[in-house]
Design a protein around this motif. Structure first.
Motif, PDB file in Angstrom:
ATOM      1  N   SER A 128      -4.102   2.136   6.797  1.00  0.00           N
ATOM      2  CA  SER A 128      -4.007   1.279   5.611  1.00  0.00           C
ATOM      3  C   SER A 128      -5.362   0.654   5.319  1.00  0.00           C
ATOM      4  N   VAL A 138      -1.850  -0.987   0.120  1.00  0.00           N
ATOM      5  CA  VAL A 138      -0.897   0.033   0.565  1.00  0.00           C
ATOM      6  C   VAL A 138       0.011  -0.504   1.662  1.00  0.00           C
ATOM      7  N   GLY A 197      -3.464   5.626   3.875  1.00  0.00           N
ATOM      8  CA  GLY A 197      -2.040   5.310   3.795  1.00  0.00           C
ATOM      9  C   GLY A 197      -1.562   4.547   5.010  1.00  0.00           C
ATOM     10  N   THR A 198      -0.293   4.219   4.989  1.00  0.00           N
ATOM     11  CA  THR A 198       0.294   3.439   6.077  1.00  0.00           C
ATOM     12  C   THR A 198       1.395   4.225   6.780  1.00  0.00           C
ATOM     13  N   ARG A 246       3.646  -0.112  -3.517  1.00  0.00           N
ATOM     14  CA  ARG A 246       3.214   1.269  -3.687  1.00  0.00           C
ATOM     15  C   ARG A 246       2.036   1.338  -4.668  1.00  0.00           C
ATOM     16  N   ARG A 261       1.739   7.321   4.082  1.00  0.00           N
ATOM     17  CA  ARG A 261       1.973   7.261   2.645  1.00  0.00           C
ATOM     18  C   ARG A 261       1.046   6.241   2.011  1.00  0.00           C
ATOM     19  N   PRO A 262       0.208   6.679   1.045  1.00  0.00           N
ATOM     20  CA  PRO A 262       0.029   8.049   0.556  1.00  0.00           C
ATOM     21  C   PRO A 262      -0.786   8.890   1.530  1.00  0.00           C
ATOM     22  N   SER A 282      -4.768  12.055  -0.666  1.00  0.00           N
ATOM     23  CA  SER A 282      -5.231  11.539  -1.947  1.00  0.00           C
ATOM     24  C   SER A 282      -6.673  11.978  -2.190  1.00  0.00           C
TER      25      SER A 282
END
Length: 398
Positions: free
Chosen positions: A204, A209, A240-241, A290, A331-332, A335
């Motif tokens: 993260s 996020v 992401g996390t 998000r 997520r995400p 990217s």
């Protein structure tokens, strides 16, 4: 032969759908496993003796890191002394790699000697030279001259951004890191958490996020029916996390095999609320947000290995499948601001059928979450980011 040092472009390939693998949930018990979904009961899922990529025959791992004196970074090397059928899949839009092009299907089929994972962002690509020189000095690689000392090894590398995360911006891995990492390469257990390429990593990276937590190196393995082994190692530095939106649970623990997450339990509501409050106070948002992350270079880089005999094309599919598995837990992922990269290595020892290859791919997808969970649970807090276990102490049994 050519060597490419480049920023690979974002791949637009879409992975083929795979038959879902039966996975275990919860912490389980020693040697416990699940059953098949219909028909005869499947054999319990199990991992290798070390639950590491080194359970794959013909694979060794070495790591070197430097903390203090302005440094907080490191390098990890996966070495196949007898070489391996190799490939690469680049899923992120901001990668830093060496020799990922030559590992694509349709390119010259030279065996891959080693894959390097390193901190230091593009500066960390210097570690590659140390691995190359060591391999040449020990006569590992493709013989290209009239004497056996004239070798040209094939080494691939990917990097993570960890500059100024506890160290000076100018303190990054160089050739010495690569040399020391491959010198340390062994079979058996692999250190996890704040080691090697995971020394300065986080998850993260943008708190929009989720909560910023310490990342690290994680590894795991699966032994399939018939004895084929597949294992992976990753340096988790994701934008992401891996933290669940509502409960703050660590997603990859749901893919538990055997007793590997015996010390983990879902965190308490109080711990989760406190973490969300701290994240919001720091200018971010709780993991339920998000929001799209702002531009920042972050990456999860990995190696997946097996002793199954694979073609270059099959190795590429194996790398892509591990990449796709990360979308279940980070997520995400993939990217335009991620440098996500996977190298695949087949030590080419056990012939497999088409059905066994499908099972291999399903096992590889399950490995993704497990290596992320091990990286997060084994990480320790730094001044730059708290560990998952320190941020959510009810989740981790000491």
């Amino acid at each position: 032969m050519t060597r490419s040092r480049h920023r690979a472009r974002l791949s637009s390939g879409v992975a083929a759908l795979l038959t879902a693998a039966t996975v275990l949930t919860g912490c389980g018990s020693a040697q416990a496993g699940g059953s098949g979904t219909g028909g005869a009961a499947a054999a319990p899922a199990r991992h290798g003796a070390a639950n590491a990529i080194t359970d794959v025959p013909g694979i060794r791992v070495g790591q070197y890191n430097r903390v203090g004196g302005g440094y907080a970074t490191g390098t990890s090397v996966v070495w196949a002394p007898d070489g391996a059928v190799g490939s690469a899949y680049i899923g992120g839009g901001w990668p830093g790699t060496i020799n990922s092009d030559v590992l694509q299907p349709g390119k010259k089929d030279q065996r891959l000697d080693a894959a390097v994972l390193s901190g230091g962002s593009f500066f960390g690509l210097e570690a590659y030279g140390g691995v190359m020189e060591w391999l040449r000095g020990h006569r590992h690689g493709l013989v290209v001259g009239p004497t056996p000392d004239q070798v040209d090894p094939l080494v691939a590398q990917a990097i993570v951004f960890d500059l100024a995360r506890g160290g000076r911006f100018t303190a990054h891995p160089d050739q010495t890191f690569g040399t020391k990492a491959i010198e340390a390469a062994r079979t058996g257990p692999v250190a996890q958490g704040n080691v090697g390429a995971g020394t300065g990593t986080i998850s993260s990276a943008k708190q929009e996020v989720g909560p910023r937590l310490k990342g690290g190196v994680g590894t795991a393995s699966t032994v399939l029916d018939g004895g084929v082994t597949v294992g992976a190692v990753a340096a988790v530095n994701a934008i992401g996390t891996p933290v669940d939106a509502g409960t703050c649970a660590l997603r990859g623990t749901g893919q538990n095999v055997g007793n590997e997450f015996a010390g983990y339990r879902p965190p308490s509501e109080q711990d989760c609320a406190a973490l969300n409050a701290r994240t919001a106070a720091a200018g971010g948002a709780p993991p339920s947000s998000r929001s799209a992350p702002a531009s920042h270079p972050n990456t999860t880089i990995s190696v997946v290995a097996t002793d199954a005999k694979l073609s270059r094309e099959q190795a590429h599919e194996l790398a892509r499948t591990l990449n796709d598995g990360y979308t279940d837990v980070l997520r995400p992922f993939n990217s335009v601001d991620d440098g996500d990269s996977v190298f695949a290595m087949s030590t080419d020892k056990v012939a497999i059928s088409d059905e066994q290859f499908r099972q291999l791919l399903a096992a590889a997808r399950g490995l993704s979450g497990r290596v992320v969970a091990h990286a997060m649970l084994d990480a320790t807090s730094t001044p730059f980011a708290p560990s998952y276990c320190d941020a959510l102490p009810s989740a981790c049994v000491k």
